[in-house]
Scaffold this motif. Structure first.
Motif, PDB file in Angstrom:
ATOM      1  N   GLU A  48      92.915  -2.575 -17.893  1.00 42.20           N
ATOM      2  CA  GLU A  48      93.140  -3.038 -19.261  1.00 42.20           C
ATOM      3  C   GLU A  48      91.985  -3.944 -19.677  1.00 42.20           C
ATOM      4  N   ASN A  49      91.666  -3.886 -20.959  1.00 41.53           N
ATOM      5  CA  ASN A  49      90.643  -4.767 -21.530  1.00 41.53           C
ATOM      6  C   ASN A  49      91.211  -5.385 -22.795  1.00 41.53           C
ATOM      7  N   PHE A  50      90.959  -6.669 -22.970  1.00 43.99           N
ATOM      8  CA  PHE A  50      91.431  -7.373 -24.158  1.00 43.99           C
ATOM      9  C   PHE A  50      90.263  -8.125 -24.769  1.00 43.99           C
ATOM     10  N   ARG A  51      90.286  -8.246 -26.103  1.00 40.55           N
ATOM     11  CA  ARG A  51      89.314  -9.099 -26.770  1.00 40.55           C
ATOM     12  C   ARG A  51      90.090 -10.230 -27.434  1.00 40.55           C
ATOM     13  N   LEU A  52      89.621 -11.456 -27.231  1.00 39.93           N
ATOM     14  CA  LEU A  52      90.295 -12.602 -27.840  1.00 39.93           C
ATOM     15  C   LEU A  52      89.840 -12.733 -29.289  1.00 39.93           C
ATOM     16  N   ILE A  53      90.726 -12.382 -30.205  1.00 42.03           N
ATOM     17  CA  ILE A  53      90.436 -12.593 -31.620  1.00 42.03           C
ATOM     18  C   ILE A  53      91.644 -13.256 -32.256  1.00 42.03           C
ATOM     19  N   TYR A  54      91.408 -13.906 -33.383  1.00 40.90           N
ATOM     20  CA  TYR A  54      92.478 -14.628 -34.056  1.00 40.90           C
ATOM     21  C   TYR A  54      93.313 -13.684 -34.907  1.00 40.90           C
ATOM     22  N   ASP A  55      94.626 -13.994 -35.016  1.00 38.59           N
ATOM     23  CA  ASP A  55      95.447 -13.278 -35.985  1.00 38.59           C
ATOM     24  C   ASP A  55      95.331 -14.005 -37.325  1.00 38.59           C
ATOM     25  N   VAL A  56      96.143 -13.594 -38.317  1.00 41.90           N
ATOM     26  CA  VAL A  56      95.987 -14.161 -39.665  1.00 41.90           C
ATOM     27  C   VAL A  56      96.358 -15.632 -39.722  1.00 41.90           C
ATOM     28  N   LYS A  57      97.114 -16.120 -38.726  1.00 44.45           N
ATOM     29  CA  LYS A  57      97.503 -17.537 -38.723  1.00 44.45           C
ATOM     30  C   LYS A  57      96.642 -18.390 -37.803  1.00 44.45           C
ATOM     31  N   GLY A  58      95.543 -17.836 -37.305  1.00 46.27           N
ATOM     32  CA  GLY A  58      94.626 -18.633 -36.506  1.00 46.27           C
ATOM     33  C   GLY A  58      95.025 -18.794 -35.048  1.00 46.27           C
ATOM     34  N   ARG A  59      95.880 -17.895 -34.537  1.00 45.60           N
ATOM     35  CA  ARG A  59      96.270 -17.939 -33.119  1.00 45.60           C
ATOM     36  C   ARG A  59      95.567 -16.789 -32.409  1.00 45.60           C
ATOM     37  N   PHE A  60      95.340 -16.960 -31.093  1.00 43.64           N
ATOM     38  CA  PHE A  60      94.715 -15.874 -30.343  1.00 43.64           C
ATOM     39  C   PHE A  60      95.717 -14.747 -30.149  1.00 43.64           C
ATOM     40  N   ALA A  61      95.349 -13.543 -30.577  1.00 41.81           N
ATOM     41  CA  ALA A  61      96.218 -12.384 -30.456  1.00 41.81           C
ATOM     42  C   ALA A  61      95.826 -11.574 -29.231  1.00 41.81           C
ATOM     43  N   VAL A  62      96.792 -10.831 -28.675  1.00 41.64           N
ATOM     44  CA  VAL A  62      96.508  -9.917 -27.571  1.00 41.64           C
ATOM     45  C   VAL A  62      96.012  -8.618 -28.203  1.00 41.64           C
ATOM     46  N   HIS A  63      94.707  -8.396 -28.147  1.00 41.88           N
ATOM     47  CA  HIS A  63      94.105  -7.225 -28.792  1.00 41.88           C
ATOM     48  C   HIS A  63      93.496  -6.336 -27.715  1.00 41.88           C
ATOM     49  N   ARG A  64      94.145  -5.194 -27.448  1.00 43.37           N
ATOM     50  CA  ARG A  64      93.659  -4.279 -26.409  1.00 43.37           C
ATOM     51  C   ARG A  64      92.478  -3.477 -26.940  1.00 43.37           C
ATOM     52  N   ILE A  65      91.480  -3.264 -26.071  1.00 45.32           N
ATOM     53  CA  ILE A  65      90.299  -2.506 -26.484  1.00 45.32           C
ATOM     54  C   ILE A  65      89.956  -1.464 -25.418  1.00 45.32           C
ATOM     55  N   THR A  66      89.109  -0.518 -25.802  1.00 40.83           N
ATOM     56  CA  THR A  66      88.692   0.544 -24.885  1.00 40.83           C
ATOM     57  C   THR A  66      87.591   0.028 -23.962  1.00 40.83           C
ATOM     58  N   PRO A  67      87.360   0.700 -22.824  1.00 38.74           N
ATOM     59  CA  PRO A  67      86.267   0.272 -21.929  1.00 38.74           C
ATOM     60  C   PRO A  67      84.885   0.310 -22.590  1.00 38.74           C
ATOM     61  N   GLU A  68      84.682   1.250 -23.538  1.00 38.18           N
ATOM     62  CA  GLU A  68      83.391   1.310 -24.237  1.00 38.18           C
ATOM     63  C   GLU A  68      83.205   0.054 -25.094  1.00 38.18           C
ATOM     64  N   GLU A  69      84.302  -0.372 -25.735  1.00 34.69           N
ATOM     65  CA  GLU A  69      84.247  -1.560 -26.586  1.00 34.69           C
ATOM     66  C   GLU A  69      84.095  -2.826 -25.749  1.00 34.69           C
ATOM     67  N   ALA A  70      84.591  -2.789 -24.503  1.00 35.01           N
ATOM     68  CA  ALA A  70      84.529  -3.963 -23.632  1.00 35.01           C
ATOM     69  C   ALA A  70      83.122  -4.223 -23.100  1.00 35.01           C
ATOM     70  N   ALA A  71      82.208  -3.279 -23.325  1.00 34.33           N
ATOM     71  CA  ALA A  71      80.847  -3.427 -22.796  1.00 34.33           C
ATOM     72  C   ALA A  71      79.994  -4.373 -23.640  1.00 34.33           C
ATOM     73  N   TYR A  72      80.472  -4.744 -24.837  1.00 34.58           N
ATOM     74  CA  TYR A  72      79.680  -5.634 -25.677  1.00 34.58           C
ATOM     75  C   TYR A  72      80.571  -6.696 -26.315  1.00 34.58           C
ATOM     76  N   LYS A  73      79.937  -7.717 -26.858  1.00 35.05           N
ATOM     77  CA  LYS A  73      80.653  -8.707 -27.651  1.00 35.05           C
ATOM     78  C   LYS A  73      79.775  -9.171 -28.796  1.00 35.05           C
ATOM     79  N   LEU A  74      80.402  -9.675 -29.836  1.00 33.75           N
ATOM     80  CA  LEU A  74      79.670 -10.179 -30.991  1.00 33.75           C
ATOM     81  C   LEU A  74      79.541 -11.689 -30.861  1.00 33.75           C
ATOM     82  N   CYS A  75      78.343 -12.204 -31.089  1.00 31.26           N
ATOM     83  CA  CYS A  75      78.093 -13.643 -30.983  1.00 31.26           C
ATOM     84  C   CYS A  75      77.409 -14.132 -32.248  1.00 31.26           C
TER      85      CYS A  75
END
Length: 181
Positions: free
Chosen positions: A95-122
């Motif tokens: 499993e791969n997850f990316r930590l992103i905020y939901d609409v209320k500013g809390r960290f949501a459990v967002h599952r991503i694919t292995p291809e998406e897990a190879a990079y991050k935005l900074c």
């Protein structure tokens, strides 16, 4: 005395969503790439969000088996501060997850694919010239990237490969772009 080592539950950031009555203390994030108020300790992600552990001890056993990776690196620190756009990987369950905020500013459990897990935005926070005139940029998660594209400026977004740490692509900070506030 040094830095503070404890964090009371009521003083913890509200977006961690800890209840008031199940204890006195909260896990204080270690010093790391993200700020205390803008991060989520690994234990809270495993225990409170994913519900893979019932207690602190169970979460510690999971982490100490070297099962959890943050941005492609095994982390055995329970209170490692994972922050915005970090990729959490659990290879045993693939499993791969990316930590992103939901609409209320809390960290949501967002599952991503292995291809998406190879990079991050900074986000680029600093742009300077180092010793011997080497240009470098510093991102919001404390990465230093040498010899970036000369068009990259402060507040732009760079797509970073988590394995190599190299810039794959970048987006300019300009009107009309989608952003996270």
């Amino acid at each position: 005395r040094g830095p503070k080592k404890h964090l009371k539950r009521l003083a913890a950031p509200k977006h961690w969503m800890l209840d008031k009555l199940s204890g006195v203390f909260a896990p204080r994030p270690s010093s790391g790439p993200h700020k205390l108020r803008e991060s989520l300790p690994i234990i809270l992600f495993i225990r409170n969000r994913l519900k893979y552990a019932l207690s602190y001890d169970e979460a510690k056993k999971i982490v100490m088996q070297r099962l959890i990776k943050v941005d492609g690196k095994v982390r055995t620190d329970l209170t490692f501060p994972a922050g915005f756009m970090d990729v959490m990987s659990i290879e045993k369950t693939s499993e791969n997850f990316r930590l992103i905020y939901d609409v209320k500013g809390r960290f949501a459990v967002h599952r991503i694919t292995p291809e998406e897990a190879a990079y991050k935005l900074c986000k680029v926070t600093k742009q300077k010239t180092g010793p011997k005139g080497v240009p470098f940029i510093v991102t919001h998660d404390g990465r230093t990237i040498r010899y970036p594209d000369p068009l990259i400026k402060v507040n732009d977004t760079v797509q970073v490969n988590t394995q190599t740490g190299k810039v794959m692509d970048f987006l300019k900070f300009e009107g009309g772009n989608m952003c996270m506030i």
